[in-house]
Write a protein that holds these residues in place. Structure first.
Motif, PDB file in Angstrom:
ATOM      1  N   ALA A 180       0.842  -1.203   0.000  1.00  0.00           N
ATOM      2  CA  ALA A 180       0.000   0.000   0.000  1.00  0.00           C
ATOM      3  C   ALA A 180       0.872   1.246   0.000  1.00  0.00           C
ATOM      4  N   SER A 181       1.982   1.187   0.723  1.00  0.00           N
ATOM      5  CA  SER A 181       2.916   2.310   0.751  1.00  0.00           C
ATOM      6  C   SER A 181       3.565   2.510  -0.619  1.00  0.00           C
ATOM      7  N   GLN A 182       3.966   1.410  -1.265  1.00  0.00           N
ATOM      8  CA  GLN A 182       4.583   1.504  -2.585  1.00  0.00           C
ATOM      9  C   GLN A 182       3.606   2.042  -3.625  1.00  0.00           C
ATOM     10  N   ALA A 183       2.323   1.732  -3.456  1.00  0.00           N
ATOM     11  CA  ALA A 183       1.299   2.213  -4.381  1.00  0.00           C
ATOM     12  C   ALA A 183       0.833   3.628  -4.036  1.00  0.00           C
ATOM     13  N   ALA A 184       1.407   4.207  -2.988  1.00  0.00           N
ATOM     14  CA  ALA A 184       1.057   5.557  -2.522  1.00  0.00           C
ATOM     15  C   ALA A 184      -0.415   5.660  -2.140  1.00  0.00           C
ATOM     16  N   ASP A 185      -0.968   4.575  -1.621  1.00  0.00           N
ATOM     17  CA  ASP A 185      -2.352   4.561  -1.141  1.00  0.00           C
ATOM     18  C   ASP A 185      -2.336   4.910   0.352  1.00  0.00           C
ATOM     19  N   LEU A 186      -2.250   6.204   0.628  1.00  0.00           N
ATOM     20  CA  LEU A 186      -2.068   6.657   2.007  1.00  0.00           C
ATOM     21  C   LEU A 186      -3.245   6.321   2.911  1.00  0.00           C
ATOM     22  N   LYS A 187      -4.441   6.334   2.361  1.00  0.00           N
ATOM     23  CA  LYS A 187      -5.611   5.989   3.168  1.00  0.00           C
ATOM     24  C   LYS A 187      -5.523   4.536   3.635  1.00  0.00           C
ATOM     25  N   LYS A 188      -5.142   3.649   2.733  1.00  0.00           N
ATOM     26  CA  LYS A 188      -5.009   2.239   3.092  1.00  0.00           C
ATOM     27  C   LYS A 188      -3.860   2.033   4.077  1.00  0.00           C
ATOM     28  N   VAL A 189      -2.756   2.744   3.880  1.00  0.00           N
ATOM     29  CA  VAL A 189      -1.613   2.649   4.793  1.00  0.00           C
ATOM     30  C   VAL A 189      -2.041   3.049   6.198  1.00  0.00           C
TER      31      VAL A 189
END
Length: 70
Positions: A45-54
């Motif tokens: 999730a961090s690599q995909a820049a999905d901050l909400k999921k992180v």
């Protein structure tokens, strides 16, 4: 002015709230596996820049007893 002493023994920061001290009975492998699974979900999730999921995955990590133990 009266000096007061605060009893800090009842204050917990980010750890387990119970007073568990029987270290031999802890399932260390299970705790490490749980933390590993959470980390493996956070990293993509961090690599995909999905901050909400992180952020949503970090919450259970911070509340996890296993994370505190490991």
């Amino acid at each position: 002015m009266a000096d007061t002493v605060q009893d800090d023994s009842a204050v917990t920061a980010n750890g387990p709230e119970d007073d568990f001290t029987d270290w031999q009975s802890i399932d260390w492998q299970g705790a490490e596996n749980e933390v590993r699974r959470l980390r493996q979900r956070i990293f993509p999730a961090s690599q995909a820049a999905d901050l909400k999921k992180v952020r949503n995955l970090q919450k259970p990590m911070l509340r996890s007893r296993s994370n505190t133990l490991v």
